[in-house]
Write a protein that holds these residues in place. Sequence first.
Motif, PDB file in Angstrom:
ATOM      1  N   TYR A   5       1.303   9.200  17.254  1.00 35.24           N
ATOM      2  CA  TYR A   5       1.695   7.848  16.844  1.00 35.24           C
ATOM      3  C   TYR A   5       0.483   6.954  16.597  1.00 35.24           C
ATOM      4  O   TYR A   5       0.478   6.136  15.669  1.00 35.24           O
ATOM      5  N   VAL A   6      -0.537   7.088  17.434  1.00 38.01           N
ATOM      6  CA  VAL A   6      -1.752   6.289  17.249  1.00 38.01           C
ATOM      7  C   VAL A   6      -2.412   6.635  15.920  1.00 38.01           C
ATOM      8  O   VAL A   6      -2.839   5.752  15.168  1.00 38.01           O
ATOM      9  N   LEU A   7      -2.507   7.937  15.617  1.00 36.92           N
ATOM     10  CA  LEU A   7      -3.104   8.362  14.353  1.00 36.92           C
ATOM     11  C   LEU A   7      -2.202   8.005  13.172  1.00 36.92           C
ATOM     12  O   LEU A   7      -2.689   7.581  12.112  1.00 36.92           O
ATOM     13  N   TRP A   8      -0.884   8.166  13.363  1.00 43.42           N
ATOM     14  CA  TRP A   8       0.056   7.838  12.289  1.00 43.42           C
ATOM     15  C   TRP A   8      -0.042   6.373  11.879  1.00 43.42           C
ATOM     16  O   TRP A   8       0.084   6.040  10.690  1.00 43.42           O
ATOM     17  N   ALA A   9      -0.244   5.483  12.854  1.00 37.09           N
ATOM     18  CA  ALA A   9      -0.253   4.047  12.578  1.00 37.09           C
ATOM     19  C   ALA A   9      -1.321   3.663  11.550  1.00 37.09           C
ATOM     20  O   ALA A   9      -1.169   2.669  10.831  1.00 37.09           O
ATOM     21  N   ILE A  10      -2.389   4.462  11.455  1.00 40.24           N
ATOM     22  CA  ILE A  10      -3.435   4.166  10.469  1.00 40.24           C
ATOM     23  C   ILE A  10      -2.892   4.400   9.062  1.00 40.24           C
ATOM     24  O   ILE A  10      -2.945   3.517   8.197  1.00 40.24           O
ATOM     25  N   GLY A  11      -2.354   5.606   8.823  1.00 41.84           N
ATOM     26  CA  GLY A  11      -1.761   5.886   7.518  1.00 41.84           C
ATOM     27  C   GLY A  11      -0.506   5.075   7.258  1.00 41.84           C
ATOM     28  O   GLY A  11      -0.264   4.633   6.137  1.00 41.84           O
ATOM     29  N   GLY A  12       0.281   4.850   8.302  1.00 40.11           N
ATOM     30  CA  GLY A  12       1.502   4.069   8.161  1.00 40.11           C
ATOM     31  C   GLY A  12       1.229   2.629   7.785  1.00 40.11           C
ATOM     32  O   GLY A  12       1.970   2.016   7.018  1.00 40.11           O
ATOM     33  N   GLY A  13       0.150   2.069   8.323  1.00 37.22           N
ATOM     34  CA  GLY A  13      -0.230   0.701   7.983  1.00 37.22           C
ATOM     35  C   GLY A  13      -0.578   0.565   6.516  1.00 37.22           C
ATOM     36  O   GLY A  13      -0.246  -0.440   5.866  1.00 37.22           O
ATOM     37  N   VAL A  14      -1.242   1.583   5.973  1.00 39.13           N
ATOM     38  CA  VAL A  14      -1.565   1.585   4.544  1.00 39.13           C
ATOM     39  C   VAL A  14      -0.274   1.630   3.724  1.00 39.13           C
ATOM     40  O   VAL A  14      -0.071   0.838   2.799  1.00 39.13           O
ATOM     41  N   MET A  15       0.620   2.550   4.077  1.00 41.64           N
ATOM     42  CA  MET A  15       1.851   2.736   3.301  1.00 41.64           C
ATOM     43  C   MET A  15       2.774   1.529   3.368  1.00 41.64           C
ATOM     44  O   MET A  15       3.558   1.284   2.443  1.00 41.64           O
ATOM     45  N   ASN A  16       2.702   0.732   4.437  1.00 43.36           N
ATOM     46  CA  ASN A  16       3.575  -0.431   4.559  1.00 43.36           C
ATOM     47  C   ASN A  16       3.359  -1.447   3.434  1.00 43.36           C
ATOM     48  O   ASN A  16       4.265  -2.204   3.084  1.00 43.36           O
ATOM     49  N   LEU A  17       2.153  -1.480   2.873  1.00 42.61           N
ATOM     50  CA  LEU A  17       1.859  -2.423   1.794  1.00 42.61           C
ATOM     51  C   LEU A  17       1.982  -1.796   0.410  1.00 42.61           C
ATOM     52  O   LEU A  17       2.168  -2.508  -0.576  1.00 42.61           O
ATOM     53  N   ILE A  18       1.874  -0.478   0.337  1.00 44.56           N
ATOM     54  CA  ILE A  18       1.810   0.203  -0.949  1.00 44.56           C
ATOM     55  C   ILE A  18       3.038  -0.022  -1.840  1.00 44.56           C
ATOM     56  O   ILE A  18       2.896  -0.263  -3.049  1.00 44.56           O
ATOM     57  N   PRO A  19       4.277   0.059  -1.321  1.00 50.72           N
ATOM     58  CA  PRO A  19       5.435  -0.127  -2.213  1.00 50.72           C
ATOM     59  C   PRO A  19       5.412  -1.459  -2.963  1.00 50.72           C
ATOM     60  O   PRO A  19       5.795  -1.509  -4.142  1.00 50.72           O
ATOM     61  N   ASN A  20       4.984  -2.524  -2.294  1.00 53.55           N
ATOM     62  CA  ASN A  20       4.911  -3.828  -2.960  1.00 53.55           C
ATOM     63  C   ASN A  20       3.943  -3.777  -4.141  1.00 53.55           C
ATOM     64  O   ASN A  20       4.238  -4.276  -5.236  1.00 53.55           O
ATOM     65  N   VAL A  21       2.778  -3.160  -3.930  1.00 54.11           N
ATOM     66  CA  VAL A  21       1.760  -3.086  -4.972  1.00 54.11           C
ATOM     67  C   VAL A  21       2.215  -2.168  -6.110  1.00 54.11           C
ATOM     68  O   VAL A  21       2.033  -2.481  -7.286  1.00 54.11           O
ATOM     69  N   PHE A  22       2.823  -1.030  -5.752  1.00 57.20           N
ATOM     70  CA  PHE A  22       3.322  -0.112  -6.780  1.00 57.20           C
ATOM     71  C   PHE A  22       4.374  -0.793  -7.651  1.00 57.20           C
ATOM     72  O   PHE A  22       4.397  -0.605  -8.873  1.00 57.20           O
ATOM     73  N   ALA A  23       5.265  -1.545  -7.026  1.00 56.34           N
ATOM     74  CA  ALA A  23       6.339  -2.205  -7.774  1.00 56.34           C
ATOM     75  C   ALA A  23       5.766  -3.142  -8.835  1.00 56.34           C
ATOM     76  O   ALA A  23       6.263  -3.192  -9.974  1.00 56.34           O
ATOM     77  N   PHE A  24       4.710  -3.865  -8.499  1.00 59.79           N
ATOM     78  CA  PHE A  24       4.127  -4.839  -9.420  1.00 59.79           C
ATOM     79  C   PHE A  24       3.127  -4.206 -10.385  1.00 59.79           C
ATOM     80  O   PHE A  24       3.211  -4.396 -11.603  1.00 59.79           O
ATOM     81  N   GLU A  25       2.168  -3.443  -9.833  1.00 59.06           N
ATOM     82  CA  GLU A  25       1.028  -2.999 -10.630  1.00 59.06           C
ATOM     83  C   GLU A  25       1.212  -1.631 -11.287  1.00 59.06           C
ATOM     84  O   GLU A  25       0.618  -1.360 -12.335  1.00 59.06           O
ATOM     85  N   VAL A  26       1.970  -0.744 -10.675  1.00 58.35           N
ATOM     86  CA  VAL A  26       2.128   0.613 -11.208  1.00 58.35           C
ATOM     87  C   VAL A  26       3.406   0.738 -12.043  1.00 58.35           C
ATOM     88  O   VAL A  26       3.388   1.244 -13.168  1.00 58.35           O
ATOM     89  N   TYR A  27       4.525   0.264 -11.475  1.00 58.23           N
ATOM     90  CA  TYR A  27       5.807   0.394 -12.172  1.00 58.23           C
ATOM     91  C   TYR A  27       6.133  -0.809 -13.057  1.00 58.23           C
ATOM     92  O   TYR A  27       7.000  -0.726 -13.926  1.00 58.23           O
ATOM     93  N   GLY A  28       5.470  -1.937 -12.825  1.00 62.57           N
ATOM     94  CA  GLY A  28       5.688  -3.134 -13.627  1.00 62.57           C
ATOM     95  C   GLY A  28       7.080  -3.721 -13.496  1.00 62.57           C
ATOM     96  O   GLY A  28       7.600  -4.337 -14.425  1.00 62.57           O
TER      97      GLY A  28
END
Length: 408
Positions: free
Chosen positions: A228-251
């Motif tokens: 869980y401690v190690l997961w939280a690092i990658g999970g923290g990154v992914m928590n923001l990614i969908p917002n950015v993908f929706a705007f910048e990647v998928y438009g």
Amino acid sequence: MKNNVAFLKEEKKYTRFLTSVFISGVGDWFHSIAVFSLLMHLSNTSVALGITMALRVLPHLLFGPIGGLLADRFSKKKILVICDFVQALAAFSLIFVSTAEDIWMIYVSTFILMSATAIQMPTRSSSIPLLVKKENILKANSLHSTAFGIMMVLGSMLGGIVTTILESNLAFGVNAITLVIAGSIMLTTRFPKHEYDETNEKFSLKQYKVVFPLIRKVPIIQLILIYYVLWAIGGGVMNLIPNVFAFEVYGLENIGVGILYACFGIGQILGGYLSPYFEKWPKQAIAIGFLIEGIAYTFFSFSPNILVGGLMLIIALTGVSVGNTFVGTMVMQYIPEKYLGRLFSVIYTLVNVILGTTMILTGALLAKIAPEQMALLSGLLITVPAIIIGYGILKSGTLQSELVEKNM
């Protein structure tokens, strides 16, 4: 479906508990969407968002450990009810926010709300084995996971609609009402008469000294905590990614954000539904479930459109929700109840502090690194620990709670 209905009829105390948690959770999603909408309306800079994000992390560090102590020492019912009503007051205060000069009220409200959440989390988790028969713990955790997914989809959807139709600050009134209703239902929930143990021992963080030897005596709990401690690092990154993908990647902007978060919820629902089918293979469910999440996130980074991306998020959340369901069940079955609040507090505090800190850093890195690369990094940061720790989980043994109790 019929089995779920029969279970809820049988475990009436848990049914009221879950109903309260569900209504409160929908309110939480209302709050999250309305807060960020209001901040974007009142401020043109990312400073306010950064401060708000930090204020969502700090309470877990300050009050998470206290929440574990409270859960193991005092009435869980009283703690949950008080937290709901405190959150209702904090949410209601935001209806008075109307200009940029009032942003400080958002900061104060966010801090109070997240402080109550930090106390609630270990209390809620440690309450489940008190409200259901031991043989029904897996079913209870499965339904809890399903309910979380539904509240994510429903809360996000309704939050977006209400925020669009009404002014953002009026949506906080709806949030406050849901929290009052949730607290009222919890108030009528029947907890065991002896579900807490008030002792003459001084209330101190030193009471956590019994938890760490306990963790050392159960190898699989050690491995899960490390993961869980190690997961939280990658999970923290992914928590923001969908917002950015929706705007910048998928438009697709806000519509895309709504679709991707709905996919998160759908995956959570599926994971809760599927978990009981793996009852005979708990360690395999944990190891494979976590691995599926990492692999799906890795493929998400290459998704050419929102249909593929959404499917990857559904698969990822299905896997991790199955894993988390069995982790919670295993902890509740093998760890004595009097230590559960503190143990869950250790897990939640570490995960949320790392998760929030990583999200803040990710926000800064996204200004220089492409979102596809950050998504790939997230997938790899989850996949590699899942392979290593998952292998250890498959090879580990477990201890019965009676044996743990005897050796403490």
